[in-house]
Design an enzyme around this catalytic site. Sequence first.
Site, PDB file in Angstrom:
ATOM      1  N   GLU A 154     -18.733  45.086 -20.025  1.00  0.00           N
ATOM      2  CA  GLU A 154     -18.095  44.161 -20.978  1.00  0.00           C
ATOM      3  C   GLU A 154     -18.617  44.429 -22.378  1.00  0.00           C
ATOM      4  O   GLU A 154     -19.841  44.515 -22.547  1.00  0.00           O
ATOM      5  CB  GLU A 154     -18.384  42.702 -20.578  1.00  0.00           C
ATOM      6  CG  GLU A 154     -17.733  42.342 -19.257  1.00  0.00           C
ATOM      7  CD  GLU A 154     -18.013  40.908 -18.801  1.00  0.00           C
ATOM      8  OE1 GLU A 154     -18.668  40.145 -19.547  1.00  0.00           O
ATOM      9  OE2 GLU A 154     -17.597  40.554 -17.694  1.00  0.00           O
ATOM     10  N   HIS A 163     -13.857  37.475 -20.537  1.00  0.00           N
ATOM     11  CA  HIS A 163     -14.983  36.615 -20.113  1.00  0.00           C
ATOM     12  C   HIS A 163     -14.987  35.296 -20.911  1.00  0.00           C
ATOM     13  O   HIS A 163     -15.908  35.014 -21.668  1.00  0.00           O
ATOM     14  CB  HIS A 163     -16.314  37.366 -20.292  1.00  0.00           C
ATOM     15  CG  HIS A 163     -17.443  36.740 -19.523  1.00  0.00           C
ATOM     16  ND1 HIS A 163     -18.500  37.450 -19.039  1.00  0.00           N
ATOM     17  CD2 HIS A 163     -17.696  35.447 -19.173  1.00  0.00           C
ATOM     18  CE1 HIS A 163     -19.341  36.648 -18.423  1.00  0.00           C
ATOM     19  NE2 HIS A 163     -18.868  35.417 -18.491  1.00  0.00           N
ATOM     20  N   ARG A 211     -19.127  37.265 -11.874  1.00  0.00           N
ATOM     21  CA  ARG A 211     -19.657  38.363 -12.693  1.00  0.00           C
ATOM     22  C   ARG A 211     -19.000  39.637 -12.184  1.00  0.00           C
ATOM     23  O   ARG A 211     -18.750  39.779 -10.982  1.00  0.00           O
ATOM     24  CB  ARG A 211     -21.175  38.504 -12.522  1.00  0.00           C
ATOM     25  CG  ARG A 211     -21.989  37.408 -13.197  1.00  0.00           C
ATOM     26  CD  ARG A 211     -21.973  37.538 -14.725  1.00  0.00           C
ATOM     27  NE  ARG A 211     -22.829  36.583 -15.376  1.00  0.00           N
ATOM     28  CZ  ARG A 211     -22.443  35.375 -15.805  1.00  0.00           C
ATOM     29  NH1 ARG A 211     -21.192  34.981 -15.648  1.00  0.00           N
ATOM     30  NH2 ARG A 211     -23.294  34.569 -16.414  1.00  0.00           N
TER      31      ARG A 211
HETATM   32  C1  8YV Z   1     -20.629  32.839 -20.748  1.00  0.00           C
HETATM   33  C2  8YV Z   1     -20.989  32.231 -18.306  1.00  0.00           C
HETATM   34  O1  8YV Z   1     -20.755  34.098 -20.251  1.00  0.00           O
HETATM   35  O2  8YV Z   1     -22.252  30.246 -18.203  1.00  0.00           O
HETATM   36  C3  8YV Z   1     -22.088  31.376 -17.761  1.00  0.00           C
HETATM   37  O3  8YV Z   1     -22.778  31.843 -16.855  1.00  0.00           O
HETATM   38  O4  8YV Z   1     -20.577  33.154 -17.712  1.00  0.00           O
HETATM   39  C4  8YV Z   1     -20.365  31.888 -19.612  1.00  0.00           C
HETATM   40  O5  8YV Z   1     -20.285  30.599 -19.846  1.00  0.00           O
HETATM   41  C5  8YV Z   1     -21.733  32.760 -21.717  1.00  0.00           C
HETATM   42  O6  8YV Z   1     -22.898  33.353 -21.189  1.00  0.00           O
HETATM   43  C6  8YV Z   1     -22.062  31.495 -22.385  1.00  0.00           C
HETATM   44  O7  8YV Z   1     -22.703  31.807 -23.576  1.00  0.00           O
END
Ligand code: 8YV
Length: 325
Positions: free
Chosen positions: A266, A285, A237
Amino acid sequence: MKSKVIIYKKIDKTVLSFIENTCDVVYFQKLDSENYPKFIQELKNADAIIGSELKVNKDLLDQAPCLKMVCNTSVGYDNLDLKELEKRGIIATNTPEVLNDTVADTVFSLILSTARRIPELDQFVKKGEWKSNLSEEKFGVDVHHKTLGIIGMGGIGNTLAKRAHLGFDMQILYHNRSRKEEAEQKYNAIYCSLEELLKKSDFVCVMTPLTPSTEKMIGKREFELMKDTAIFINGSRGKTVDEEALIYALKTNEILAAGLDVFIEEPIRMDNPLLSMENVVTLPHIGSATYETRLKMAMLGATNLVAGLQGKTPPNLIKSGVSIN
Ligand code: 8YV
């Protein structure tokens, strides 16, 4: 009576039908300023919500007096205020494991792209600047046989170590809350302090979840400890890193390059200095963003949801001390 579920993210129709078999569904393909008031209104008598990235905090929960479950379709759950959920006896779930290979592939592509300068050289060819044999100025650095430092040896870190060890003969160092014997045995991974990892690694890769203790864990001092030839990769992150310190480290050649899938803000602002640096490779991302994996994540989220609403223990209950019975 069927439970009322709000889906707040675009979801495959097979997943939608699976949820609709046992629940009454209110479906928002995404939340925006226009439909948010309607979402809040629906929340008033909803039993569960499923999606990802929505900030589930006190303010939101105050609007959801009937809520029993919050199901993330992501492995990360830094969007959830676990204390608030626990206080209200609401359970939460995430979607680990099914995305490990896909995210590890993305992170490895950042390692290769930064080391071998792939996006920069792609532009060099396409802009017609390739007029003679390539000069040394454009050479990259090797990935194979180098040292990879993995900060956060969970499922994704482990899958990254597999690629690095078996495919690229890399030496693996890792830093984690606990020792990971499987990675030590299978991939010769060596457990070490953060400081030692930062000093010895050619590639420093952050894979840890975002928690109060990992927020800004990589800052000025940590960049100073890295080799000046180190390549920094963030697949966790944005907030695990002090972005100002990263920018400074890149500007002052404290490190060689960076590959980033995540940012503090983001989508990233176009005036962020990271975007004008040739030695920085950026992605929007997309760690888990393949059709196949996002479908698996959505289906796992739905499986958690249905199990929990039926009074069973969901396969991926986030342990916050809340019991579901
Ligand atoms: C995507 C992610 O950001 O799974 C996670 O924690 O960072 C990613 O796969 C997203 O939230 C999936 O919708």
